[in-house]
Design a protein around this motif. Structure first.
Motif, PDB file in Angstrom:
ATOM      1  N   ASP A   3       0.838  -1.203   0.000  1.00 24.32           N
ATOM      2  CA  ASP A   3       0.000   0.000   0.000  1.00 24.32           C
ATOM      3  C   ASP A   3       0.872   1.252   0.000  1.00 24.32           C
ATOM      4  N   VAL A   4       0.498   2.214  -0.816  1.00 25.97           N
ATOM      5  CA  VAL A   4       1.189   3.504  -0.848  1.00 25.97           C
ATOM      6  C   VAL A   4       0.138   4.593  -0.718  1.00 25.97           C
ATOM      7  N   ASP A   5       0.516   5.637  -0.015  1.00 28.00           N
ATOM      8  CA  ASP A   5      -0.411   6.742   0.229  1.00 28.00           C
ATOM      9  C   ASP A   5      -0.203   7.822  -0.829  1.00 28.00           C
ATOM     10  N   VAL A   6      -0.382   7.468  -2.078  1.00 25.49           N
ATOM     11  CA  VAL A   6      -0.270   8.433  -3.170  1.00 25.49           C
ATOM     12  C   VAL A   6      -1.299   8.059  -4.222  1.00 25.49           C
ATOM     13  N   PHE A   7      -1.981   9.055  -4.752  1.00 22.21           N
ATOM     14  CA  PHE A   7      -2.984   8.819  -5.786  1.00 22.21           C
ATOM     15  C   PHE A   7      -2.579   9.567  -7.045  1.00 22.21           C
ATOM     16  N   TYR A   8      -2.683   8.881  -8.183  1.00 17.70           N
ATOM     17  CA  TYR A   8      -2.369   9.523  -9.459  1.00 17.70           C
ATOM     18  C   TYR A   8      -3.402   9.133 -10.516  1.00 17.70           C
ATOM     19  N   SER A   9      -3.981  10.151 -11.133  1.00 19.48           N
ATOM     20  CA  SER A   9      -4.810   9.978 -12.322  1.00 19.48           C
ATOM     21  C   SER A   9      -4.540  11.155 -13.245  1.00 19.48           C
ATOM     22  N   PRO A  10      -4.245  10.898 -14.505  1.00 19.96           N
ATOM     23  CA  PRO A  10      -4.007  12.014 -15.430  1.00 19.96           C
ATOM     24  C   PRO A  10      -5.260  12.827 -15.716  1.00 19.96           C
ATOM     25  N   TYR A  11      -6.422  12.351 -15.267  1.00 16.62           N
ATOM     26  CA  TYR A  11      -7.672  13.071 -15.479  1.00 16.62           C
ATOM     27  C   TYR A  11      -8.122  13.844 -14.253  1.00 16.62           C
ATOM     28  N   ASP A  12      -7.322  13.829 -13.199  1.00 14.33           N
ATOM     29  CA  ASP A  12      -7.615  14.616 -12.006  1.00 14.33           C
ATOM     30  C   ASP A  12      -7.198  16.061 -12.293  1.00 14.33           C
ATOM     31  N   PRO A  13      -8.138  17.026 -12.257  1.00 14.73           N
ATOM     32  CA  PRO A  13      -7.779  18.415 -12.583  1.00 14.73           C
ATOM     33  C   PRO A  13      -6.652  18.959 -11.721  1.00 14.73           C
ATOM     34  N   ALA A  14      -6.618  18.592 -10.441  1.00 13.90           N
ATOM     35  CA  ALA A  14      -5.555  19.088  -9.562  1.00 13.90           C
ATOM     36  C   ALA A  14      -4.200  18.556  -9.992  1.00 13.90           C
ATOM     37  N   VAL A  15      -4.149  17.286 -10.386  1.00 14.41           N
ATOM     38  CA  VAL A  15      -2.899  16.698 -10.870  1.00 14.41           C
ATOM     39  C   VAL A  15      -2.503  17.332 -12.192  1.00 14.41           C
ATOM     40  N   ASN A  16      -3.475  17.549 -13.058  1.00 15.62           N
ATOM     41  CA  ASN A  16      -3.183  18.123 -14.360  1.00 15.62           C
ATOM     42  C   ASN A  16      -2.616  19.538 -14.238  1.00 15.62           C
ATOM     43  N   ASP A  17      -3.123  20.307 -13.287  1.00 14.62           N
ATOM     44  CA  ASP A  17      -2.629  21.666 -13.087  1.00 14.62           C
ATOM     45  C   ASP A  17      -1.215  21.682 -12.533  1.00 14.62           C
ATOM     46  N   GLU A  18      -0.913  20.769 -11.620  1.00 16.53           N
ATOM     47  CA  GLU A  18       0.412  20.723 -11.013  1.00 16.53           C
ATOM     48  C   GLU A  18       0.799  19.274 -10.730  1.00 16.53           C
ATOM     49  N   PRO A  19       1.327  18.574 -11.758  1.00 21.86           N
ATOM     50  CA  PRO A  19       1.599  17.147 -11.597  1.00 21.86           C
ATOM     51  C   PRO A  19       2.937  16.811 -10.950  1.00 21.86           C
ATOM     52  N   TYR A  20       3.857  17.766 -10.899  1.00 20.10           N
ATOM     53  CA  TYR A  20       5.243  17.398 -10.620  1.00 20.10           C
ATOM     54  C   TYR A  20       5.491  16.965  -9.186  1.00 20.10           C
ATOM     55  N   SER A  21       4.748  17.501  -8.229  1.00 15.43           N
ATOM     56  CA  SER A  21       4.892  17.016  -6.859  1.00 15.43           C
ATOM     57  C   SER A  21       4.382  15.584  -6.741  1.00 15.43           C
ATOM     58  N   VAL A  22       3.321  15.258  -7.482  1.00 10.11           N
ATOM     59  CA  VAL A  22       2.813  13.884  -7.503  1.00 10.11           C
ATOM     60  C   VAL A  22       3.831  12.958  -8.155  1.00 10.11           C
ATOM     61  N   TYR A  23       4.435  13.410  -9.263  1.00 10.19           N
ATOM     62  CA  TYR A  23       5.448  12.590  -9.935  1.00 10.19           C
ATOM     63  C   TYR A  23       6.624  12.301  -8.995  1.00 10.19           C
ATOM     64  N   ALA A  24       7.038  13.308  -8.230  1.00 15.68           N
ATOM     65  CA  ALA A  24       8.157  13.105  -7.306  1.00 15.68           C
ATOM     66  C   ALA A  24       7.824  12.018  -6.294  1.00 15.68           C
ATOM     67  N   ARG A  25       6.582  12.003  -5.808  1.00 14.37           N
ATOM     68  CA  ARG A  25       6.173  10.967  -4.860  1.00 14.37           C
ATOM     69  C   ARG A  25       6.085   9.602  -5.542  1.00 14.37           C
ATOM     70  N   LEU A  26       5.609   9.568  -6.782  1.00 12.10           N
ATOM     71  CA  LEU A  26       5.580   8.296  -7.500  1.00 12.10           C
ATOM     72  C   LEU A  26       6.990   7.736  -7.659  1.00 12.10           C
ATOM     73  N   ARG A  27       7.931   8.591  -8.067  1.00 10.07           N
ATOM     74  CA  ARG A  27       9.309   8.118  -8.256  1.00 10.07           C
ATOM     75  C   ARG A  27       9.891   7.594  -6.944  1.00 10.07           C
ATOM     76  N   ALA A  28       9.557   8.258  -5.837  1.00  7.94           N
ATOM     77  CA  ALA A  28      10.129   7.875  -4.543  1.00  7.94           C
ATOM     78  C   ALA A  28       9.407   6.702  -3.894  1.00  7.94           C
ATOM     79  N   GLU A  29       8.075   6.698  -3.964  1.00  7.13           N
ATOM     80  CA  GLU A  29       7.274   5.749  -3.196  1.00  7.13           C
ATOM     81  C   GLU A  29       6.627   4.654  -4.031  1.00  7.13           C
ATOM     82  N   ALA A  30       6.351   4.920  -5.301  1.00  4.51           N
ATOM     83  CA  ALA A  30       5.637   3.948  -6.135  1.00  4.51           C
ATOM     84  C   ALA A  30       6.127   4.032  -7.576  1.00  4.51           C
ATOM     85  N   PRO A  31       7.398   3.668  -7.815  1.00  4.44           N
ATOM     86  CA  PRO A  31       7.926   3.754  -9.184  1.00  4.44           C
ATOM     87  C   PRO A  31       7.176   2.868 -10.173  1.00  4.44           C
TER      88      PRO A  31
END
Length: 391
Positions: A3-31
């Motif tokens: 289990d990882v505490d990170v959510f990613y969807s390319p259709y989430d407006p918040a992610v689409n506006d600013e994806p890079y903090s989410v990407y950093a967490r994906l690289r670190a916690e859920a590659p």
């Protein structure tokens, strides 16, 4: 991976506006990240994405590069051409297209690109306030493609209208009703151009393509559609990203306006990558990070994240024109390295050169009016209100 505490969807407006903090967490916690609701697995680290792009045996392109609902399957090659193919079909198609899209033909376009860019810039400077994305960055590459294809000036407004509708999506990534109509309209128009060139060849790209016995009319029309998304849209978002991030970083803007045009282009491609992600079909069970991914899984390769990977680019979230961008994968890698990459770079360089000659460096942007794209494969601005003064 647990289990990882990170959510990613390319259709989430918040992610689409600013994806890079989410990407950093994906690289670190859920590659290796699994979105069970949308049914895809995502790779976000540079090493994994670059290796995957180059391994067409493991990760097939035969279902197309789009994550969008309804655009996944072998049928998509009818409008995405050879980017939705594997060898040997891909090899045949790409080789045939390349013969009509040679470096010499691309280089010879520079005077025409410069003339088109100057015309649009002059009209923008006269107004003083304009939408950089819609009135310049979107129309320049479409006009260049129209010139390359042989669309007469009288038909270019129609091509722009249909092309714009095709690239409009709702927040779930579904093409709009006008987009579907645009596909039909533009498909019929491009088919008529192909028929005309077979009857009376000219000195343009379509005439070069119809002269190749390896290409059918349907394959040529599919490639012309591909030019809209892979050609025009990529350049559109490159130009807007360069304009916006230079505005946000005055010291880098000063370097850009002092002549660092190629470095401005390359850092913008890395920092805010237009072709943000691409999908592949896994051809066999495969393990990443201790998790076995099943055959035929949809794998999402996050190019935009790979280009911000701190393992490759020190201080990746800093916009720095002096950075070494040699390992950026903005145009992909392997067999599917973007055939239009040299044209996009040429358009970017020429457009930015002409802008810095015509516009004073203290231009301004209204951040409240910025609007971004709403689907996952590309990331860019569709509204970028700008105020300029003549240089």
């Amino acid at each position: 991976m647990g289990d990882v505490d990170v959510f990613y969807s390319p259709y989430d407006p918040a992610v689409n506006d600013e994806p890079y903090s989410v990407y950093a967490r994906l690289r670190a916690e859920a590659p290796l990240y699994h979105n069970t609701d949308l049914g895809f697995w995502a790779l976000s680290r540079h090493a994994d994405v670059s290796a995957a792009l180059s391994d067409s045996g493991l990760l097939s392109s035969d279902h197309g590069p789009l994550l969008d609902p309804g655009a996944w399957g072998t049928h998509v090659r009818t409008f995405l051409s050879f980017v939705a193919m594997d060898p040997p079909e891909h090899t045949r198609m790409r080789a045939a297209i390349s013969r009509g899209f040679t470096p010499r033909r691309v280089a010879a376009l520079e005077p025409m690109i410069r003339q088109i860019a100057r015309g649009h810039i002059e009209r923008a400077v006269e107004r003083g306030t304009f939408d950089f994305a819609r009135d310049f960055a979107a129309v320049l590459p479409l006009d260049v493609i129209s010139e390359l294809v042989g669309v007469p000036p009288s038909e270019r407004a129609r091509v722009r209208r249909d092309s714009r509708s095709i690239l409009e999506y709702d927040p779930q990534g579904t093409m709009s009703e006008d987009g579907v109509k645009g596909v039909v309209s533009l498909g019929g128009y491009y088919s008529s151009i192909v028929a005309e060139r077979r009857a009376a060849p000219r000195d343009d790209l379509v005439s070069a393509l119809v002269a190749d016995d390896d290409l059918t009319d349907e394959e040529i029309v599919a490639f012309l559609f591909l030019l809209i998304g892979a050609g025009a849209e990529t350049t559109t978002h490159l130009l807007s990203a360069a304009w916006y991030w230079a505005w946000r970083n005055p010291d880098q803007r000063a370097a850009a306006f002092a002549g660092a045009i190629e470095r401005w282009t390359e850092e913008s491609l890395r920092y805010d990558t237009p072709a943000h992600g691409t999908a592949r079909r896994l051809t066999r069970d495969f393990e990443w990070y201790g998790t076995r991914v099943p055959e035929n899984a949809k794998v999402w390769l996050l190019i935009g994240s790979a280009n911000r990977d701190e393992r490759v680019f020190p201080d990746p979230d800093v916009y720095d024109l002096n950075r070494d961008t040699a390992r950026a994968i903005s145009f992909g890698a392997g067999r599917h390295y973007c055939l239009g990459g040299p044209l996009a770079r040429l358009e970017g360089r020429v457009a930015l050169e002409e802008l810095t000659r015509a516009v004073a460096p203290d231009y301004d942007i209204d951040p409240t009016g910025i609007r971004r794209t709403a689907h996952g494969n590309v990331r860019g601005m569709v509204r970028l209100p700008t105020s300029v003064k003549r240089a």
